[in-house]
Design an enzyme around this catalytic site. Structure first.
Site, PDB file in Angstrom:
ATOM      1  N   ALA A 128     -11.860  -4.462  14.528  1.00 47.99           N
ATOM      2  CA  ALA A 128     -11.609  -5.901  14.713  1.00 47.99           C
ATOM      3  C   ALA A 128     -10.383  -6.330  13.902  1.00 47.99           C
ATOM      4  O   ALA A 128      -9.541  -7.098  14.387  1.00 47.99           O
ATOM      5  CB  ALA A 128     -12.836  -6.713  14.286  1.00 47.99           C
ATOM      6  N   TYR A 130     -13.272  -2.577  10.942  1.00 51.71           N
ATOM      7  CA  TYR A 130     -11.906  -2.045  10.913  1.00 51.71           C
ATOM      8  C   TYR A 130     -11.199  -2.262  12.264  1.00 51.71           C
ATOM      9  O   TYR A 130     -10.048  -2.718  12.312  1.00 51.71           O
ATOM     10  CB  TYR A 130     -11.976  -0.555  10.574  1.00 51.71           C
ATOM     11  CG  TYR A 130     -10.638   0.126  10.444  1.00 51.71           C
ATOM     12  CD1 TYR A 130      -9.855  -0.035   9.298  1.00 51.71           C
ATOM     13  CD2 TYR A 130     -10.151   0.956  11.457  1.00 51.71           C
ATOM     14  CE1 TYR A 130      -8.630   0.600   9.182  1.00 51.71           C
ATOM     15  CE2 TYR A 130      -8.942   1.596  11.350  1.00 51.71           C
ATOM     16  CZ  TYR A 130      -8.179   1.426  10.209  1.00 51.71           C
ATOM     17  OH  TYR A 130      -6.970   2.058  10.096  1.00 51.71           O
ATOM     18  N   GLY A 178       0.829  -1.217   0.000  1.00 48.83           N
ATOM     19  CA  GLY A 178       0.000   0.000   0.000  1.00 48.83           C
ATOM     20  C   GLY A 178       0.851   1.249   0.000  1.00 48.83           C
ATOM     21  O   GLY A 178       0.646   2.177   0.779  1.00 48.83           O
ATOM     22  N   ALA A 179       1.821   1.276  -0.931  1.00 52.44           N
ATOM     23  CA  ALA A 179       2.820   2.355  -0.893  1.00 52.44           C
ATOM     24  C   ALA A 179       2.530   3.504  -1.858  1.00 52.44           C
ATOM     25  O   ALA A 179       3.315   4.439  -1.940  1.00 52.44           O
ATOM     26  CB  ALA A 179       4.204   1.773  -1.180  1.00 52.44           C
ATOM     27  N   SER A 180       1.428   3.450  -2.572  1.00 53.22           N
ATOM     28  CA  SER A 180       1.201   4.484  -3.592  1.00 53.22           C
ATOM     29  C   SER A 180       0.754   5.817  -3.001  1.00 53.22           C
ATOM     30  O   SER A 180       0.875   6.858  -3.647  1.00 53.22           O
ATOM     31  CB  SER A 180       0.158   4.007  -4.606  1.00 53.22           C
ATOM     32  OG  SER A 180      -1.027   3.616  -3.947  1.00 53.22           O
TER      33      SER A 180
HETATM   34  P1  NAP Z   1      -4.723   5.327   2.082  1.00 54.62           P
HETATM   35  O1  NAP Z   1      -4.221   6.729   1.950  1.00 54.62           O
HETATM   36  O2  NAP Z   1      -6.155   5.034   1.819  1.00 54.62           O
HETATM   37  O3  NAP Z   1      -3.804   4.375   1.173  1.00 54.62           O
HETATM   38  C1  NAP Z   1      -4.050   3.000   1.164  1.00 54.62           C
HETATM   39  C2  NAP Z   1      -2.980   2.286   0.372  1.00 54.62           C
HETATM   40  O4  NAP Z   1      -3.234   0.876   0.435  1.00 54.62           O
HETATM   41  C3  NAP Z   1      -2.965   2.642  -1.103  1.00 54.62           C
HETATM   42  O5  NAP Z   1      -1.623   2.614  -1.539  1.00 54.62           O
HETATM   43  C4  NAP Z   1      -3.756   1.512  -1.749  1.00 54.62           C
HETATM   44  O6  NAP Z   1      -3.425   1.271  -3.116  1.00 54.62           O
HETATM   45  C5  NAP Z   1      -3.312   0.353  -0.888  1.00 54.62           C
HETATM   46  N1  NAP Z   1      -4.240  -0.786  -0.883  1.00 54.62           N
HETATM   47  C6  NAP Z   1      -5.544  -0.800  -0.527  1.00 54.62           C
HETATM   48  N2  NAP Z   1      -6.048  -2.046  -0.622  1.00 54.62           N
HETATM   49  C7  NAP Z   1      -5.034  -2.830  -1.067  1.00 54.62           C
HETATM   50  C8  NAP Z   1      -4.929  -4.205  -1.376  1.00 54.62           C
HETATM   51  N3  NAP Z   1      -5.967  -5.038  -1.255  1.00 54.62           N
HETATM   52  N4  NAP Z   1      -3.726  -4.698  -1.829  1.00 54.62           N
HETATM   53  C9  NAP Z   1      -2.659  -3.868  -1.964  1.00 54.62           C
HETATM   54  N5  NAP Z   1      -2.706  -2.557  -1.673  1.00 54.62           N
HETATM   55  C10 NAP Z   1      -3.883  -2.042  -1.234  1.00 54.62           C
HETATM   56  O7  NAP Z   1      -4.444   4.778   3.573  1.00 54.62           O
HETATM   57  P2  NAP Z   1      -3.532   5.379   4.753  1.00 54.62           P
HETATM   58  O8  NAP Z   1      -4.349   6.343   5.538  1.00 54.62           O
HETATM   59  O9  NAP Z   1      -2.214   5.765   4.237  1.00 54.62           O
HETATM   60  O10 NAP Z   1      -3.414   4.080   5.678  1.00 54.62           O
HETATM   61  C11 NAP Z   1      -2.328   3.182   5.572  1.00 54.62           C
HETATM   62  C12 NAP Z   1      -2.410   2.190   6.710  1.00 54.62           C
HETATM   63  O11 NAP Z   1      -2.415   2.865   7.963  1.00 54.62           O
HETATM   64  C13 NAP Z   1      -3.680   1.337   6.696  1.00 54.62           C
HETATM   65  O12 NAP Z   1      -3.396   0.031   7.137  1.00 54.62           O
HETATM   66  C14 NAP Z   1      -4.570   2.035   7.699  1.00 54.62           C
HETATM   67  O13 NAP Z   1      -5.527   1.175   8.237  1.00 54.62           O
HETATM   68  C15 NAP Z   1      -3.545   2.478   8.719  1.00 54.62           C
HETATM   69  N6  NAP Z   1      -3.986   3.582   9.556  1.00 54.62           N
HETATM   70  C16 NAP Z   1      -4.310   4.791   9.021  1.00 54.62           C
HETATM   71  C17 NAP Z   1      -4.735   5.819   9.852  1.00 54.62           C
HETATM   72  C18 NAP Z   1      -5.090   7.166   9.323  1.00 54.62           C
HETATM   73  O14 NAP Z   1      -5.551   7.996  10.133  1.00 54.62           O
HETATM   74  N7  NAP Z   1      -4.919   7.468   8.057  1.00 54.62           N
HETATM   75  C19 NAP Z   1      -4.842   5.583  11.220  1.00 54.62           C
HETATM   76  C20 NAP Z   1      -4.510   4.351  11.735  1.00 54.62           C
HETATM   77  C21 NAP Z   1      -4.080   3.348  10.899  1.00 54.62           C
HETATM   78  P3  NAP Z   1      -4.108   2.134  -4.336  1.00 54.62           P
HETATM   79  O15 NAP Z   1      -3.552   3.514  -4.233  1.00 54.62           O
HETATM   80  O16 NAP Z   1      -3.688   1.463  -5.573  1.00 54.62           O
HETATM   81  O17 NAP Z   1      -5.587   2.114  -4.060  1.00 54.62           O
END
Ligand code: NAP
Length: 246
Positions: free
Chosen positions: A156, A154, A11-13
């Site tokens: 869970a 989420y 999920g690095a994009s």
């Molecule tokens: P984000 O901006 O929505 O980005 C999600 C990333 O995951 C994107 O690169 C997406 O790819 C990729 N992805 C989604 N489903 C995938 C799959 N099935 N296989 C491979 N790649 C997948 O999310 P974020 O906020 O950066 O969150 C990153 C992590 O931190 C997550 O695990 C999230 O639960 C956790 N987190 C976030 C927060 C927050 O406040 N943002 C808080 C606590 C925990 P595409 O770009 O191609 O869609």
């Protein structure tokens, strides 16, 4: 600090995964970057990393699919000759109150966030065990500890990630592989964009440090856990939440 190490980041994009890629790349790691669909964002990231002299390859796929997860680790080994760091960051939300949540919304979040982490740990561990070294960092969340209305699925999945982290840490310690989790609070990314617009002030009042987090705040914690400085740290959950949950 990470010179010559190979890091797989799922999920690095975008968002936190992108910040982790930049941080580990700047520390000297060679990168294998996973994403699911956003080609333009990934191509732009690879281009900017390469401009900074950082080696990075992309692998498109779905971490909830075991074959895709296996391919990711294979690319790391074949491209750079080792797999030293795995950051299980890919994640999704499908928020609804429980009485409105469809079964599919529950299943898909568990499948990506929890089973996706299991798939990646399993395939990475096979390589790391042979190497007798490795660092795995899983992305949990504060809501995996505190719970949150509207996020039964989420929270869970993230509580599951914490349990998985501790079990994997115990299983893999004998092969010199550490497994830790980072539990971010509210971080400004696409995932929280809508939530944040609606309730920013209310949210900030619940954060002792008085601000939302940035992806770079989380990337610093990941970089520590992925480095030799954390050689004696395993099975831990490092909160990066401005003090939200203590
Ligand atoms: P984000 O901006 O929505 O980005 C999600 C990333 O995951 C994107 O690169 C997406 O790819 C990729 N992805 C989604 N489903 C995938 C799959 N099935 N296989 C491979 N790649 C997948 O999310 P974020 O906020 O950066 O969150 C990153 C992590 O931190 C997550 O695990 C999230 O639960 C956790 N987190 C976030 C927060 C927050 O406040 N943002 C808080 C606590 C925990 P595409 O770009 O191609 O869609």
């Amino acid at each position: 600090m990470l010179k010559g190490k190979t890091a797989v980041i799922t999920g690095a994009s975008r968002g936190i995964g992108k910040a982790v890629a930049v941080r580990l790349g700047k520390a000297g790691a060679n990168l294998v970057l996973s994403y699911r669909s956003n080609d333009a964002a990934m191509d732009e990231l690879i281009e900017s990393l390469e401009k900074d002299g950082i080696k990075a390859v992309k692998v498109k796929g779905d971490v909830s699919n075991s074959d895709d997860a296996k391919e990711l680790m294979k690319v790391a080994k074949e491209t750079y000759g080792s797999l030293d760091i795995l950051v299980n960051n890919a994640g999704i939300t499908k928020d609804k109150l429980i009485i409105q949540m469809k079964e599919e919304d529950f299943d898909s979040v568990i499948r990506v966030n929890l089973k996706g982490s299991y798939n990646c740990i399993k395939h990475a561990a096979k390589i790391m065990m042979k190497q007798r070294s490795g660092k795995i960092v899983n992305m949990a969340s504060v809501v995996g500890v505190s719970g949150n209305a509207g996020q039964i699925n989420y929270s869970a999945s993230k509580a599951g990630v914490i349990g998985m982290t501790k079990s994997a840490a115990r299983e893999l310690a004998g092969r010199n592989i550490t497994v830790n989790a980072v539990a971010p609070g509210f971080i400004e990314t696409d995932m929280t964009k809508d939530l944040v617009e609606k309730a920013k002030d209310g949210m900030i009042s619940g954060i002792p440090l008085g601000r939302l987090g940035l992806p770079e705040d989380v990337a610093e914690a990941v970089a520590f856990l992925a480095s030799d400085s954390a050689d004696y740290v395993t099975g831990q959950v490092l909160h990066v939440d401005g003090g939200m949950v203590m």
